[in-house]
Enzyme design. Structure first.
Site, PDB file in Angstrom:
ATOM      1  CE1 TYR A   4      -2.335   3.489 -11.854  1.00 38.74           C
ATOM      2  CE2 TYR A   4      -2.056   5.501 -10.577  1.00 38.74           C
ATOM      3  CZ  TYR A   4      -1.797   4.157 -10.772  1.00 38.74           C
ATOM      4  OH  TYR A   4      -0.987   3.483  -9.894  1.00 38.74           O
TER       5      TYR A   4
ATOM      6  NE  ARG B 299      -3.932  -7.601  -3.464  1.00 39.04           N
ATOM      7  CZ  ARG B 299      -3.297  -7.057  -4.489  1.00 39.04           C
ATOM      8  NH1 ARG B 299      -3.384  -7.595  -5.680  1.00 39.04           N
ATOM      9  NH2 ARG B 299      -2.550  -5.983  -4.321  1.00 39.04           N
TER      10      ARG B 299
ATOM     11  CG  ASP C 142      -8.082   2.025  -6.357  1.00 35.63           C
ATOM     12  OD1 ASP C 142      -7.302   1.255  -5.772  1.00 35.63           O
ATOM     13  OD2 ASP C 142      -7.756   2.670  -7.367  1.00 35.63           O
TER      14      ASP C 142
ATOM     15  NE  ARG D  93      -3.521  -0.506  -1.796  1.00 30.31           N
ATOM     16  CZ  ARG D  93      -3.086  -0.590  -3.055  1.00 30.31           C
ATOM     17  NH1 ARG D  93      -2.293   0.319  -3.543  1.00 30.31           N
ATOM     18  NH2 ARG D  93      -3.488  -1.549  -3.841  1.00 30.31           N
TER      19      ARG D  93
ATOM     20  NE  ARG E 278     -10.382  -8.662  -4.967  1.00 32.62           N
ATOM     21  CZ  ARG E 278     -10.534  -9.286  -6.128  1.00 32.62           C
ATOM     22  NH1 ARG E 278     -11.517 -10.125  -6.317  1.00 32.62           N
ATOM     23  NH2 ARG E 278      -9.691  -9.052  -7.115  1.00 32.62           N
TER      24      ARG E 278
HETATM   25  O1  CP3 Z   1      -5.129   1.787   2.337  1.00 27.51           O
HETATM   26  C1  CP3 Z   1      -6.179   1.096   2.366  1.00 27.51           C
HETATM   27  O2  CP3 Z   1      -6.274   0.042   2.998  1.00 27.51           O
HETATM   28  C2  CP3 Z   1      -7.414   1.669   1.694  1.00 27.51           C
HETATM   29  C3  CP3 Z   1      -7.688   1.187   0.380  1.00 27.51           C
HETATM   30  C4  CP3 Z   1      -6.833   1.594  -0.818  1.00 27.51           C
HETATM   31  C5  CP3 Z   1      -6.755   0.790  -1.976  1.00 27.51           C
HETATM   32  N1  CP3 Z   1      -6.063   1.469  -2.933  1.00 27.51           N
HETATM   33  C6  CP3 Z   1      -7.349  -0.546  -2.119  1.00 27.51           C
HETATM   34  C7  CP3 Z   1      -6.891  -1.443  -3.204  1.00 27.51           C
HETATM   35  C8  CP3 Z   1      -6.112   2.763  -1.080  1.00 27.51           C
HETATM   36  C9  CP3 Z   1      -5.835   3.946  -0.173  1.00 27.51           C
HETATM   37  C10 CP3 Z   1      -5.645   2.668  -2.421  1.00 27.51           C
HETATM   38  C11 CP3 Z   1      -4.873   3.737  -3.083  1.00 27.51           C
HETATM   39  C12 CP3 Z   1      -4.269   3.491  -4.400  1.00 27.51           C
HETATM   40  N2  CP3 Z   1      -4.798   2.790  -5.451  1.00 27.51           N
HETATM   41  C13 CP3 Z   1      -3.040   4.038  -4.820  1.00 27.51           C
HETATM   42  C14 CP3 Z   1      -2.162   4.951  -4.011  1.00 27.51           C
HETATM   43  C15 CP3 Z   1      -1.393   4.237  -2.974  1.00 27.51           C
HETATM   44  C16 CP3 Z   1      -0.298   3.349  -3.514  1.00 27.51           C
HETATM   45  O3  CP3 Z   1      -0.325   2.171  -3.161  1.00 27.51           O
HETATM   46  O4  CP3 Z   1       0.552   3.863  -4.208  1.00 27.51           O
HETATM   47  C17 CP3 Z   1      -2.817   3.602  -6.135  1.00 27.51           C
HETATM   48  C18 CP3 Z   1      -1.609   3.927  -7.000  1.00 27.51           C
HETATM   49  C19 CP3 Z   1      -3.943   2.819  -6.525  1.00 27.51           C
HETATM   50  C20 CP3 Z   1      -4.207   2.213  -7.851  1.00 27.51           C
HETATM   51  C21 CP3 Z   1      -4.315   0.740  -7.771  1.00 27.51           C
HETATM   52  N3  CP3 Z   1      -5.332   0.054  -7.134  1.00 27.51           N
HETATM   53  C22 CP3 Z   1      -3.449  -0.221  -8.357  1.00 27.51           C
HETATM   54  C23 CP3 Z   1      -2.195   0.097  -9.138  1.00 27.51           C
HETATM   55  C24 CP3 Z   1      -3.981  -1.480  -8.058  1.00 27.51           C
HETATM   56  C25 CP3 Z   1      -3.458  -2.806  -8.544  1.00 27.51           C
HETATM   57  C26 CP3 Z   1      -2.261  -3.226  -7.817  1.00 27.51           C
HETATM   58  C27 CP3 Z   1      -2.653  -3.797  -6.492  1.00 27.51           C
HETATM   59  O5  CP3 Z   1      -2.117  -3.346  -5.475  1.00 27.51           O
HETATM   60  O6  CP3 Z   1      -3.500  -4.701  -6.509  1.00 27.51           O
HETATM   61  C28 CP3 Z   1      -5.138  -1.292  -7.241  1.00 27.51           C
HETATM   62  C29 CP3 Z   1      -6.008  -2.338  -6.662  1.00 27.51           C
HETATM   63  C30 CP3 Z   1      -6.315  -2.269  -5.209  1.00 27.51           C
HETATM   64  N4  CP3 Z   1      -6.592  -1.134  -4.505  1.00 27.51           N
HETATM   65  C31 CP3 Z   1      -6.461  -3.378  -4.318  1.00 27.51           C
HETATM   66  C32 CP3 Z   1      -6.827  -2.864  -3.076  1.00 27.51           C
HETATM   67  C33 CP3 Z   1      -7.133  -3.638  -1.821  1.00 27.51           C
HETATM   68  C34 CP3 Z   1      -6.283  -4.842  -4.685  1.00 27.51           C
HETATM   69  C35 CP3 Z   1      -7.551  -5.294  -5.316  1.00 27.51           C
HETATM   70  C36 CP3 Z   1      -7.799  -6.751  -5.133  1.00 27.51           C
HETATM   71  O7  CP3 Z   1      -8.327  -7.155  -4.075  1.00 27.51           O
HETATM   72  O8  CP3 Z   1      -7.534  -7.486  -6.087  1.00 27.51           O
END
Ligand code: CP3
Length: 349
Positions: free
Chosen positions: A149, A27, A72, A23, A36
């Site tokens: 999910y 943010r 994502d 990640r 964003r």
């Molecule tokens: O790693 C990176 O920088 C690449 C981008 C990436 C995102 N999500 C961007 C994201 C990757 C590889 C993911 C994977 C992901 N997404 C996982 C597996 C990794 C982990 O963290 O366990 C999971 C479970 C998700 C599902 C997901 N996406 C959730 C539960 C959420 C909400 C919680 C949160 O962290 O905000 C997201 C949103 C998300 N995915 C954001 C980003 C940058 C935040 C969105 C925003 O800007 O509001």
């Protein structure tokens, strides 16, 4: 191009330990927040120029050794036919949840180039922009984590609906898992064709299982996905693309994970690296495993922990430094920059 990361994936000698951060685009970076602010998260994912821009931000800011595609794990679920929303208050919401055979039957196995063409376009843009810099990692949710999910309709605490489906209607669960696995395989192949130089499967929630349940309900599907991607590649010209398999809370499962087929195993922070390597039988390279909260400590304590992980990884085939899970939104960026520099300096061979 800096190829230390790809070399470490393949178990080859490297002059220092490569590092990237799960990640790493997101943010905690003000540069991400600036983009964003005017675009919701899904718009960012679906606009290749913007997705490429935020992918590159951490390369410039942190000096990491690999880029990871900005997207994502739920993007392919939307392409399978579910409604996907990201709500500020609740995180991802998928509707209606998949709880019975009829809803599994309605799901489609998408054509990734057609239905997720924006992802492939983002990858093509990134390969062009990163040419002389660092390799690009593509990714997918692993079949089980993706399915949670779909069954829960979003994030979950105890995964009751998922376990209920597994225990009460195992045939519905396996039908769902077959469809998700087929989707994951086609999606990863398309990313590799578009230019991804390594791929990571995120199995964030597989650690909710006993070893026996993991072996029966999770492992066969992720093995199938890894094997399919590798077999397909061995028939293609060019260098094989390494597969990384990350499992959150993996410490009870390492003996089972030995046979995943992955080139690299991602380890969370709840176990010491030397112990993880021993229990994995050193069958793959390892990636990890700093506690994301350690990045809130003062520099000298971060250094102590970085050193400890580097020492404990010395018995590994190869080690790629990373956190044990994603970087938290509140993390001070300067500490991440310091940590990356420490890994590079302290691991010089
Ligand atoms: O790693 C990176 O920088 C690449 C981008 C990436 C995102 N999500 C961007 C994201 C990757 C590889 C993911 C994977 C992901 N997404 C996982 C597996 C990794 C982990 O963290 O366990 C999971 C479970 C998700 C599902 C997901 N996406 C959730 C539960 C959420 C909400 C919680 C949160 O962290 O905000 C997201 C949103 C998300 N995915 C954001 C980003 C940058 C935040 C969105 C925003 O800007 O509001």
């Amino acid at each position: 191009m800096n190829d230390t990361f790809l070399k470490a994936c393949r178990g080859e000698k490297v002059p220092y330990t490569p590092v990237w951060i799960m990640r790493q685009a997101g943010r905690y970076l003000k540069q991400y927040q600036a983009i964003r602010k005017d675009n919701d998260f899904l718009t960012l994912c679906k606009t290749p120029e913007l997705a490429a821009e935020v992918t590159i931000q951490p390369i410039d800011i942190l000096g990491v050794d690999a880029a990871i595609l900005f997207s994502d794990i739920l993007i392919p679920v939307e392409a399978m036919g579910m409604k996907l929303e990201f709500l500020e208050s609740r995180g991802p919401v998928l509707s209606p949840p998949v709880r019975d055979q009829a809803s599994v039957e309605r799901l489609v196995i998408p054509d990734p180039d057609k239905d997720m063409g924006f992802v492939m376009e983002t990858i093509r843009i990134l390969r062009e922009k990163l040419k002389t810099r660092v390799p690009l990692i593509g990714f997918s949710g692993a079949p089980f984590t993706t399915a949670t999910y779909m069954i829960e309709g979003g994030s979950s605490k105890n995964f009751l609906q998922t376990k209920r489906m597994i225990y009460e209607t195992p045939e519905t669960y396996s039908m769902l898992m077959e469809k998700v696995t087929a989707t994951v395989i086609e999606y990863l192949k398309a990313q590799i064709r578009a230019g991804a130089q390594a791929v990571q499967l995120f199995d964030t929630w597989a650690g909710i299982f006993s070893p026996g349940d993991y072996r029966e309900y999770v492992l066969p599907y992720v093995r199938k996905a890894i094997e399919a991607v590798k077999n397909w590649q061995s028939g293609e010209a060019g260098e094989p693309v390494p597969v990384i398999y990350f499992v959150g809370a993996c410490s009870g499962l390492l003996e089972e994970m030995k046979i995943s087929g992955a080139d690299v195993t991602g380890i969370d922070w709840r176990i010491n690296m030397d112990d993880a390597i021993k229990r994995l039988g050193n069958v793959s390279s390892v990636q990890g495993n700093l506690d994301p909260c350690a990045l809130f400590l003062p520099a000298e304590q971060i250094e102590k922990r970085v050193k400890d992980i580097l020492n404990r990884s010395s018995s590994a085939r190869s080690h790629i430094f990373n956190l044990g899970h994603g970087v938290l939104p509140e993390t001070p960026v300067e500490n991440v920059v310091t940590m990356v520099r420490m890994v590079h300096e302290l691991s010089q061979k």
